[in-house]
Design a protein around this motif. Structure first.
Motif, short mmCIF file in Angstrom:
data_model
loop_
_atom_site.label_atom_id
_atom_site.label_comp_id
_atom_site.label_asym_id
_atom_site.label_seq_id
_atom_site.Cartn_x
_atom_site.Cartn_y
_atom_site.Cartn_z
N ASP A 1 0.73 -1.05 0.12
CA ASP A 1 0.57 -0.08 -0.35
C ASP A 1 1.06 0.96 -0.29
N ARG B 1 0.59 5.26 0.08
CA ARG B 1 0.00 6.48 0.55
C ARG B 1 0.81 7.74 0.54
N ARG C 1 -3.70 7.04 -2.82
CA ARG C 1 -3.76 5.97 -2.53
C ARG C 1 -3.46 5.11 -3.28
N GLY D 1 -3.12 0.82 -3.84
CA GLY D 1 -2.76 -0.31 -3.43
C GLY D 1 -3.52 -1.07 -4.48
N PRO E 1 -8.88 0.89 3.55
CA PRO E 1 -7.60 1.72 3.98
C PRO E 1 -9.10 1.88 5.29
N ARG F 1 1.79 -4.81 12.02
CA ARG F 1 2.33 -4.63 10.21
C ARG F 1 0.98 -6.01 10.25
N ASP G 1 -0.23 -7.15 -0.50
CA ASP G 1 -0.37 -5.81 0.62
C ASP G 1 0.56 -5.56 1.85
N GLU G 2 0.59 -4.39 2.15
CA GLU G 2 1.66 -4.56 3.42
C GLU G 2 1.17 -3.32 3.97
N GLN G 3 0.09 -3.39 5.12
CA GLN G 3 0.69 -2.30 6.10
C GLN G 3 0.67 -2.39 7.02
N SER G 4 0.79 -1.13 8.07
CA SER G 4 1.43 -0.83 8.97
C SER G 4 0.99 0.52 9.96
N GLN G 5 1.17 0.76 11.33
CA GLN G 5 0.25 1.00 11.80
C GLN G 5 1.20 1.03 13.47
#
Length: 811
Positions: free
Chosen positions: A19, A21, A176, A178, A185, A272, A288-292
């Motif tokens: 992803d 952004r 964004r 993705g 999201p 992650r 897909d790869e997202q981190s927070q």
């Protein structure tokens, strides 16, 4: 048509595995006023100004008495504004399949009534000025070609807000890019189910969206990284991602030796999520790869112990905060949001109420990082109008979508401890209102059942407060505005009710403190307000003899463009009331002294007013004239001396509301207050010394080195000082600011909310010897010299260095 091309150096193949952004705040073209046809691709915008977001179109001009926004909007500008920008994405010759690419245009907020077009075709509209919104532009975006984004923001229907709202694209805008199969999201959030010294259990929830048109076998890998980067827990979850379905995923992580998030130690972990597609042969491909960031913390409420953070009771020492940043207007820079949280925490606050709207996400990020609890509020009013053109006109049509967007965005933040669904709604006493509150609370709980829901209201005039019982029964916590005696009575009358003083008068610190500390079901106090703000012009002002004290809604208060009831002034400097509150609340200070302005023998006040006082000893009065000195102290007694002579002693401490006042015959020199213990032994000293004639300017930057990024700000406090370097508060002058190098002056102003000067100029008149300048990087590395000058004074020079920008982490 001329525009600035925005090229992202990536291929779609790269997009397929992560992803991406990207902030697209730079290089917009702006026009103040309507521009029919400006949505067209070939519209000529060459005469429009170039601006970088975040941008507040309403702050540029001087306040005007006849401004349509009136005192509610600080007499500042509003109207219709347009923005245009060109985007370009370079695609590879062979588009990967699957999963392809999904493109979204995301707005953190725009005030208000916003319409968006891409390449001349409408994308949609959004009304509420404080919630995020986005558009899927996948099928409309032209790869390898310019794409024109046009935005019309209509803030012309005035007044539509009870405070300064700002106008335009005042928060970030993102592109964004993705995958067709990806973590949706805004869907990723966490909840700490168990936390002790040895282990923590973290619940992780997210949705997998699939727009590929057919089911896809995927595996979700979820890993928790500690602040040092090490993996402390991980798991995998296989699923079949159905087409167009929410595909809810919930997993549990168990982490050993957790480091809890708290007010004192706001430790943040990194969560992650990786999505892998799985082919019939069992081979995986990262799609897909997202981190927070997240915090390990538990939150509970208990009728006998109150609010529990990580199992320990915590009282809320809170303040109400509007969203503007003084001379920056409503423009929400991450640096400005972080600075404000830092200043409020240094002033003793441990909680903030986002009165009365969703804040910028960067504000919550800062609260997460710095350890500040947040009472997150969605709406000021509901159906019934408070101003002629406010959200009430759209409430029934939009509240569900706006409330859901608010909760989905903010539920990931450990700093948020409760949701507020309204404030002083005009229909609060109507018989049908409790059912509406129940419906709203149910929506919030369906999206986030782990935090309490509340609302804040004032009384019902002649009707008893018990008439609000059905409304309060719809929520988990009852918010009382300006009702300490009622809270104390209801603590006994309603033993199952949790309460918060959602608003209290500035002068009621002692009364509120006693209610909060005596009653365990009263969770805390939020003063109105923590910091001065634009709009609601004149709230909290003092009145001279002969003037009738009136509130802003009772009489026009021009030239006041803002409210002066804050503990901190508009620039973030602490007022005497801030030190007074810190001492009453027992937040680390024990002795303070301030002098009531002797310009009037008595000041007319409203409930939000404090007598004008300052912590200096420079007053334009005859020698020997009596001057009132106010002292706040946790010591049992205080002694006051002037130039070595005893003026008097007084009892302070809890029995005397921690306060004493002495009449001191004015004489330049040293005014000293000494805190005495029970045996009369001197324990602490506070000193005010008369400043000499103005000699020069000094300038102090909040930092001298930062990234060369157009989002970076440096705040510079400029003071007029005497020969010894002491602030000279009674010789105000116009200060001119010059910026040389790859930076611009973003704003300049003082704490004087009656000043008619524009914050967008290159000069401003000091107030009590102070003015503040805000410098913004232009995105190029290099040294910057800032010079402050004033007639008759030695100039001040500060050198700043803007280094190469570090990669920004997507949110």
């Amino acid at each position: 048509m001329r525009g600035t091309l925005f090229a992202i150096s990536m291929t779609l193949a790269a997009v397929a595995v992560a992803d991406d952004r990207r902030l697209i705040d730079a290089d917009w073209r702006f026009h103040h006023g309507d521009a029919p046809g400006a949505e067209a691709v070939d519209f000529d915008d060459t005469s429009w100004r170039e601006v970088d977001l975040p941008h507040d179109a309403g702050i540029a001009k001087e306040p005007a008495a006849d401004a349509p926004s009136g005192g509610a909007g600080g007499y500042h500008d509003s109207g219709v504004v347009w923005y245009r920008r060109t985007l370009r994405l370079e695609a590879s010759k062979t588009r990967p399949h699957p999963p392809g690419a999904v493109l979204r245009l995301e707005f953190d907020g725009a005030y208000q009534d916003t319409q968006v077009w891409l390449n001349g075709e409408p994308l949609g509209k959004h009304v509420y000025g404080y919630t995020p919104f986005d558009f899927d532009i996948t099928d409309r975006f032209r790869f390898n070609k310019p794409n024109v984004v046009a935005v019309r923001v209509d803030n012309s229907a005035q007044p539509n807000c009870r405070w300064y709202s700002g106008t335009g694209l005042y928060r970030h805008v993102w592109l964004r890019v993705g995958s067709q199969v990806a973590v949706a999201p805004g869907s990723l959030w966490t909840h700490t189910e168990r936390l002790d010294a040895d282990a923590a259990t973290l619940k992780v929830a997210f949705d997998v969206q699939n727009v590929a048109g057919e089911p896809v076998d995927v595996v979700a890998r979820v890993a928790l990284h500690d602040p040092d980067g090490g993996v402390v827990a991980e798991t995998e979850q296989p699923l079949v991602a159905s087409a167009d379905g929410p595909n809810n995923v919930a997993v549990t992580l168990d982490a050993a030796s957790p480091r809890p998030w708290s007010i004192e130690t706001p430790t943040l972990y990194d969560l992650r999520v990786e999505l892998f597609s799985v082919n019939p042969y069992g081979e995986r491909r990262l799609i897909d790869e997202q981190s927070q960031r997240c915090g390990l913390r538990t939150l509970e409420t208990d009728l006998s112990r109150g609010l529990l953070l990580n199992g320990e009771p915590v009282k809320l020492f809170g303040g109400n905060v509007h969203h503007d940043h003084g001379p920056l207007g409503a423009a929400s820079f991450d640096d400005a949001e972080r600075r404000r949280v830092r200043l409020l925490k240094a002033a003793g606050f441990n909680a903030i109420r986002t009165s009365h709207n969703p804040p910028a996400e960067a504000f919550l990020d800062a609260c997460d990082e710095l350890g500040m609890l947040v009472l997150d509020e969605a709406f000021d009013g509901w159906r019934k109008h408070k101003t002629p053109h406010d959200y009430g006109s759209h409430f029934d049509a939009d509240w569900r979508d706006d409330l859901a967007a608010f909760v989905r965005r903010d539920r990931r933040h450990p700093s948020v401890f409760a949701w507020s669904i309204g404030n002083e709604m005009f229909e609060r006493g109507d018989p049908e209102t409790p059912s509406l509150a129940k419906e709203m609370a149910a929506l919030v709980r369906s999206l986030n059942p782990t935090r309490p829901v509340m609302l804040g209201v004032n009384g019902l005039g002649e009707r008893p407060y018990s008439d609000l019982d059905p409304l309060f029964e719809a929520v988990d916590i009852a918010g009382y505005n300006y009702e300490p005696p009622t809270m104390a009575a209801d603590h006994a009358r309603k033993p199952s009710r949790l309460m918060i003083a959602t608003e209290s008068y500035p002068a009621a610190a002692v009364e509120s403190w006693r209610v909060v500390t005596k009653h365990p079901r009263v969770l805390g106090d939020f003063v109105w307000s923590a910091i001065d703000y634009l709009g609601e012009g004149g709230l909290g002002r003092p009145f001279l003899p002969g003037e009738t004290p009136k509130k802003p809604w009772e009489a026009d208060q021009f030239p006041y463009r803002g409210a002066v009831c804050g503990d901190l002034d508009l620039l973030g400097h602490r007022k005497p009331v801030s030190h007074h509150r810190n001492i009453v609340w027992e937040r680390g200070e024990t002795l303070s002294m301030a002098v009531v302005d002797p310009a009037a023998p008595a000041w007319g006040l409203t409930p939000w007013s404090m007598e004008p006082a300052a912590s200096h000893w420079n007053w334009n009065v005859e020698p020997g004239a009596p001057v009132r000195v106010q002292i706040t102290s946790r010591w049992p007694r205080v002694r006051c001396e002037l130039n070595g002579r005893l003026i008097g002693e007084a009892a302070t401490g809890p029995a005397n509301d921690f306060a004493a006042e002495l009449q001191v015959p004015y004489e330049p020199g040293d005014l000293v207050t000494i805190g005495l213990d029970a045996e009369g032994v001197e324990q602490e000293t506070v000193r005010l010394r008369t400043a000499g004639p103005a000699d020069r300017l000094t300038m102090v930057a909040d930092r001298k080195t930062t990234d060369a990024d157009k989002q970076r700000l440096v705040f510079l406090d400029i003071e007029i000082v005497d020969e010894e370097g002491k602030l000279q508060p009674s010789d105000d002058r116009v200060v001119h600011i010059a910026v040389d190098g790859p930076a611009v002056l973003q704003g300049v102003g003082s704490a004087d909310l009656t000043s008619g000067e524009a914050y967008s100029g290159d000069s401003f008149t000091t107030s009590a010897g102070r003015v503040q300048a805000v410098v913004r990087s232009q995105g190029k590395p290099g040294d910057v010299q800032v010079t402050a000058s004033a007639d008759g004074l030695e100039s001040a020079v500060v050198k700043l260095t803007f280094g190469r920008p570090s990669p920004a982490a997507p949110r």
